[in-house]
Design a protein around this motif. Sequence first.
Motif: not given
Ligand SMILES: Cc1ncc(COP(=O)(O)O)c(C=O)c1O
Length: 421
Positions: A95-99, A124-129, A205-210, A228-233
């Motif tokens: 999936g994706s982080t938000t999914g 927190t990152f807006p998409s999560d909210i 927890f959202d681990l995108c940045h860790s 988490w996403c896999n496109y950052k670190y």
């Molecule tokens: C902390 C955090 N959460 C969620 C997202 C959203 O991820 P995605 O667009 O892959 O669903 C991002 C980055 O885009 C992010 O940095």
Amino acid sequence: MKQAYWTEMDGKDGLKHFKEEFYVKKGVLYMDGNSLGLLSKNAEKTLAEVLTDWKEYGIDGWMAGTHPWFTLSEKLGGKMAPLIGAHKDEVIVTGSTTGNLHQLVSTFFQPAGTKTKILADELTFPSDIYALKSQLHLKSLTPADHLLSVKSQDGRMIEEEDIISSMTEEVALIVLPSVLYRSGQLLDIQRLTAEAHKRGILIGFDLCHSIGAVPHELSNWEVDFAFWCNYKYLNGGPGSVAGLYVNRKHFKTAPGLAGWFGSNKEKQFDMSLEFVPSDTAGAFQMGTPHVLSTAPLIGSLELFAEAGMGRLREKSLQLTRYMMELIETELSSFGFHIGNPREDERRGGHVCLEHSEAARICKALKENQVVPDFRAPNVIRLAPVPLYTSFQDVHDTIVRLKKIMSEKQYEKFPNVREVIA
Ligand SMILES: Cc1ncc(COP(=O)(O)O)c(C=O)c1O
Ligand SMILES: Nc1c(O)cccc1C(=O)C[C@H](N)C(=O)O
């Protein structure tokens, strides 16, 4: 600026050979691996292998070839598990982080009686909210009454004490970032998990940045879930397939959003209309995996296995510490403020540099072949990622920034953000 330090540190850097594995453009100082990591030769190779398998095998690529697609998500989950301190079967690449957040909240947010609220934080990152609010709507609960948001005292950090004091009787679920995307603050996951559990609250927890920057011990800390996403670190490429973790104690919980790829693999092709979920985190998958967007991760994760999270974290902390020292010694007269925590145990992998002219300083940095990113209202994020950044790169970044500031090069740009960074 003393040359002795960076030459000594680069000289004894046990990870420096990894830089040759990456497509780092000559002359460019790439400080944006916290937003989109660079392509490695290994990731390129495994993507090509998957394409070749498609060419060679067609439909049989699901079970044959270099990386059979049917079990690829589980296999990569197992390889990712050491990065977050989880058991192999607790992790799935999907999936994706938000999914994945939607999937996990639809599974673990079970409001009952007076326990009907979700706790998050205002930084927190807006998409999560957006996801949390829509999950509340789906349960006919209004976000205004049911989404609690921990306030920041300084606009940069969220104090653990404030989170804990918001863990009231009415809270059913907590979703927090491990590292805040703007300030780079690393929250104390172990402590927050223990405090949530004392009060009978589930926590994720959202681990995108860790992930790939900071080691974790999710299983030992008994964190309920993570995504988490896999496109950052992790350098999986733009739109790379994401990941999720579910603690073994929840394997019997039925996924909120079911789909046939969450099936027990032996049963999936029975095509029964009764869903028989996998007895691992694989149950939280939905449809057919996006194989081509997963393929670069195969190669990328090999690099992480070789480097090891301990060594990566050690170098990352040295790089960010060095960057902060240079900012303090070289840029003190130019109106910058370091917005991330200074303590090693409280910061992630990037430096948060604040300035009232941040948007146009970023444009000037790009013109000078330094790639940062800008986050409104005033943050320049600089991520010296340990796999492909040297101590000299950090030094040169600050030299270029100092020149930009001394010559006021940024004044020729408008102080407004670009579309993305
Ligand atoms: C902390 C955090 N959460 C969620 C997202 C959203 O991820 P995605 O667009 O892959 O669903 C991002 C980055 O885009 C992010 O940095
Ligand atoms: N996900 C992104 C995208 O699709 C395009 C551009 C940037 C991103 C990002 O990941 C931004 C990132 N989450 C951030 O911390 O700002």
